[in-house]
Design a protein around this motif. Structure first.
Motif, PDB file in Angstrom:
ATOM      1  N   THR A   1       0.961  -1.291   0.183  1.00 52.05           N
ATOM      2  CA  THR A   1       0.082   0.503  -0.157  1.00 52.05           C
ATOM      3  C   THR A   1       0.565   1.487  -0.130  1.00 52.05           C
ATOM      4  OG1 THR A   1      -1.837  -1.175   1.378  1.00 52.05           O
ATOM      5  CG2 THR A   1      -2.183   1.246   1.411  1.00 52.05           C
ATOM      6  N   PHE A   2       1.783   1.183   0.177  1.00 53.49           N
ATOM      7  CA  PHE A   2       2.711   2.392   0.826  1.00 53.49           C
ATOM      8  C   PHE A   2       3.900   2.706  -0.485  1.00 53.49           C
ATOM      9  CE2 PHE A   2       1.126   2.752   5.159  1.00 53.49           C
ATOM     10  CZ  PHE A   2       1.225   3.870   5.439  1.00 53.49           C
ATOM     11  N   LEU A   3       4.714   1.441  -1.187  1.00 51.99           N
ATOM     12  CA  LEU A   3       4.675   1.922  -2.691  1.00 51.99           C
ATOM     13  C   LEU A   3       4.041   1.921  -3.382  1.00 51.99           C
ATOM     14  CD1 LEU A   3       6.740  -1.891  -2.146  1.00 51.99           C
ATOM     15  CD2 LEU A   3       7.479   0.331  -2.611  1.00 51.99           C
TER      16      LEU A   3
ATOM     17  N   GLU B   1      10.127   2.973 -11.236  1.00 52.47           N
ATOM     18  CA  GLU B   1      10.469   1.946 -10.910  1.00 52.47           C
ATOM     19  C   GLU B   1       9.748   1.545  -9.077  1.00 52.47           C
ATOM     20  OE1 GLU B   1      13.821   4.566  -9.482  1.00 52.47           O
ATOM     21  OE2 GLU B   1      15.530   3.643 -11.968  1.00 52.47           O
ATOM     22  N   THR B   2       8.908   2.453  -8.932  1.00 55.71           N
ATOM     23  CA  THR B   2       8.524   1.921  -7.767  1.00 55.71           C
ATOM     24  C   THR B   2       7.151   1.346  -7.876  1.00 55.71           C
ATOM     25  OG1 THR B   2       8.724   4.288  -6.719  1.00 55.71           O
ATOM     26  CG2 THR B   2       6.671   2.953  -5.683  1.00 55.71           C
ATOM     27  N   PHE B   3       5.958   1.678  -8.899  1.00 62.94           N
ATOM     28  CA  PHE B   3       4.881   1.092  -9.642  1.00 62.94           C
ATOM     29  C   PHE B   3       5.730  -0.661  -9.849  1.00 62.94           C
ATOM     30  CE2 PHE B   3       2.500   4.381 -10.872  1.00 62.94           C
ATOM     31  CZ  PHE B   3       1.241   3.485  -9.459  1.00 62.94           C
ATOM     32  N   GLU B   4       7.400  -1.116 -10.202  1.00 64.88           N
ATOM     33  CA  GLU B   4       7.895  -2.107 -11.057  1.00 64.88           C
ATOM     34  C   GLU B   4       8.101  -3.111  -8.863  1.00 64.88           C
ATOM     35  OE1 GLU B   4       7.715  -3.560 -13.609  1.00 64.88           O
ATOM     36  OE2 GLU B   4       7.968  -1.859 -15.128  1.00 64.88           O
ATOM     37  N   LYS B   5       8.100  -1.952  -8.470  1.00 61.54           N
ATOM     38  CA  LYS B   5       8.458  -2.877  -6.344  1.00 61.54           C
ATOM     39  C   LYS B   5       7.123  -3.269  -6.593  1.00 61.54           C
ATOM     40  CE  LYS B   5      12.757   0.343  -5.508  1.00 61.54           C
ATOM     41  NZ  LYS B   5      13.162   0.721  -4.812  1.00 61.54           N
ATOM     42  N   ALA B   6       5.594  -2.279  -6.316  1.00 64.41           N
ATOM     43  CA  ALA B   6       4.758  -2.930  -5.941  1.00 64.41           C
ATOM     44  C   ALA B   6       4.454  -4.203  -6.569  1.00 64.41           C
ATOM     45  CB  ALA B   6       3.858  -1.612  -6.196  1.00 64.41           C
ATOM     46  N   ARG B   7       4.776  -4.670  -7.444  1.00 59.19           N
ATOM     47  CA  ARG B   7       3.768  -5.229  -8.242  1.00 59.19           C
ATOM     48  C   ARG B   7       4.553  -6.893  -8.361  1.00 59.19           C
ATOM     49  NH1 ARG B   7       4.239  -5.878 -15.200  1.00 59.19           N
ATOM     50  NH2 ARG B   7       6.214  -6.167 -14.893  1.00 59.19           N
TER      51      ARG B   7
ATOM     52  N   TYR C   1      -4.394  -1.944 -10.688  1.00 55.60           N
ATOM     53  CA  TYR C   1      -4.203  -0.509 -10.955  1.00 55.60           C
ATOM     54  C   TYR C   1      -2.875  -0.274 -10.900  1.00 55.60           C
ATOM     55  CZ  TYR C   1      -4.131   4.834 -10.519  1.00 55.60           C
ATOM     56  OH  TYR C   1      -3.782   5.374 -10.129  1.00 55.60           O
ATOM     57  N   VAL C   2      -1.939  -1.080 -10.750  1.00 55.00           N
ATOM     58  CA  VAL C   2       0.048  -1.168 -11.179  1.00 55.00           C
ATOM     59  C   VAL C   2      -0.037  -1.694 -12.005  1.00 55.00           C
ATOM     60  CG1 VAL C   2       1.587  -2.090 -10.335  1.00 55.00           C
ATOM     61  CG2 VAL C   2       0.284  -1.444  -7.995  1.00 55.00           C
ATOM     62  N   GLN C   3      -0.868  -2.654 -12.677  1.00 58.79           N
ATOM     63  CA  GLN C   3      -0.162  -3.544 -13.384  1.00 58.79           C
ATOM     64  C   GLN C   3      -0.419  -2.600 -14.928  1.00 58.79           C
ATOM     65  OE1 GLN C   3      -2.986  -6.672 -14.456  1.00 58.79           O
ATOM     66  NE2 GLN C   3      -0.805  -8.225 -13.527  1.00 58.79           N
ATOM     67  N   LYS C   4      -1.660  -1.681 -14.693  1.00 59.73           N
ATOM     68  CA  LYS C   4      -2.152  -0.413 -15.628  1.00 59.73           C
ATOM     69  C   LYS C   4      -1.440   0.774 -15.696  1.00 59.73           C
ATOM     70  CE  LYS C   4      -4.900   2.765 -14.919  1.00 59.73           C
ATOM     71  NZ  LYS C   4      -4.615   4.283 -14.365  1.00 59.73           N
ATOM     72  N   GLU C   5      -0.817   1.288 -14.929  1.00 59.89           N
ATOM     73  CA  GLU C   5       0.050   2.718 -14.142  1.00 59.89           C
ATOM     74  C   GLU C   5       1.485   1.841 -15.194  1.00 59.89           C
ATOM     75  OE1 GLU C   5      -0.107   5.274 -13.417  1.00 59.89           O
ATOM     76  OE2 GLU C   5      -2.450   4.751 -13.717  1.00 59.89           O
ATOM     77  N   ILE C   6       1.947   0.636 -15.039  1.00 61.44           N
ATOM     78  CA  ILE C   6       2.988  -0.227 -15.730  1.00 61.44           C
ATOM     79  C   ILE C   6       3.039   0.382 -17.243  1.00 61.44           C
ATOM     80  CG2 ILE C   6       5.032  -1.767 -15.418  1.00 61.44           C
ATOM     81  CD1 ILE C   6       3.849  -2.441 -13.079  1.00 61.44           C
TER      82      ILE C   6
END
Length: 333
Positions: free
Chosen positions: A139-141, A159-165, A173-178
């Motif tokens: 959540t914080f990432l 890079e941060t979204f990649e860590k979250a994924r 949502y993370v996939q979409k942003e990446i």
């Protein structure tokens, strides 16, 4: 605390499996235990989730009158200040609550308040307080990545979204942003074709985030009708997402389909009356239709739902004056 999921820290006085079960359940429990502050907080939290702000405020103030340092009541009071866009007061409440009962959720709320104030460095500092101890906190990432986007630091955001994924590979949502950030250097046509191919897959066809991204790319390409259709799919798949509904309305407005635009934007305004841009567009539509009185009725309806949205009082007063002026102008024979 589970690093993948932020919790409020609230206890469940009603019983396992019945958390926020229904207003009736909580009220019944309160009748049996009228002095139980945790039940009052549970009901206040229920009301807040239902956007019943007046009822929430009454209960929160009642609890704080009995226990001025009640951390859950302070947290909810902070949430009410956030709704009123009084962000500094919200931060004060969250910090008082944290002082009584530290938890990650209060840090997250504080960071979001700083973000709304555009104090991005302070918001980032709050998030790092948790991430330095829990570097894999999903959540914080994700919140950090969103903040980095606000700061126009796209490379760091990616890079941060990649860590979250890596923690939650299936988070839509993370996939979409990446995908969106990686497509920055591609042509719209390439990106649209790629996303269309993904949304045709059985595992992705019901992904609202992908349909929303496709709509955004179609809109950028000038394919407004097609964009509206994709925003509608995204909105139908995720009805609570006001952003998709709002964007759909703007597409219809651009196409001069004012009936459809008003349907979407009026509902978006009902849900979020602090959005000045939506309110302004809704007013323009009513003016185009020659029905300023209809806009006044909408404002009055929304005020009943959100009595603490102070800007509505001024808006209603202004529209009433405009209607008085219009009614005093002699009509052409």
């Amino acid at each position: 605390m589970n690093q993948g999921k932020v919790r409020s820290g609230f206890s469940n006085p009603i019983g396992k499996g019945s958390l926020l079960d229904s207003e009736e359940t909580i009220r019944k429990a309160l009748q049996e235990n009228p002095d139980d502050l945790s039940l009052k907080i549970r009901l206040a939290d229920f009301y807040l989730r239902k956007h019943l702000l007046t009822e929430t405020r009454i209960l929160v103030e009642e609890v704080l009158s009995l226990d001025p340092q009640h951390h859950e009541a302070l947290s909810l009071l902070g949430d009410l200040f956030m709704k009123d866009r009084i962000f500094e007061r919200a931060i004060d409440c969250y910090r008082q609550a944290y002082g009584k009962a530290p938890n990650d959720y209060l840090v997250l709320k504080t960071a979001r308040a700083f973000k709304e104030m555009k104090r991005y460095d302070d918001a980032l500092q709050e998030l790092e307080k948790v991430l330095v101890v829990k570097p894999r906190h999903f959540t914080f990432l994700r919140e950090k990545a969103l903040l980095l986007l606000r700061m126009n630091r796209q490379t760091e955001a990616l890079e941060t979204f990649e860590k979250a994924r890596m923690i939650r590979p299936d988070d839509a949502y993370v996939q979409k942003e990446i995908l969106r950030l990686r497509s920055v250097d591609k042509s719209n046509e390439q990106t649209i074709a790629e996303i269309r191919r993904m949304t045709s897959m059985p595992s992705k066809k019901d992904d609202p985030q992908l349909h929303g991204l496709l709509a955004d790319k179609l809109e950028n390409a000038g394919q407004i009708r097609e964009a509206a259709a994709e925003y509608k799919i995204a909105s139908d798949l995720q009805p609570d997402n006001v952003f998709f509904l709002k964007k759909q309305g703007y597409c219809y407005y651009h196409e001069k389909d004012y009936d459809q635009a008003l349907r979407c934007l009026a509902e978006a305004f009902r849900r979020n009356p602090s959005d000045f841009y939506v309110r302004g567009t809704v007013k323009k539509i009513y003016e185009i239709r020659g029905d300023l009185g209809g806009f006044l009725r909408l404002l009055e309806e929304v005020l009943k739902r959100h009595p603490h949205e102070k800007t509505l009082y001024g808006a209603i007063k202004k529209v009433r004056k405009e209607l008085e002026v219009l009614s005093s102008v002699p009509q052409e024979p």
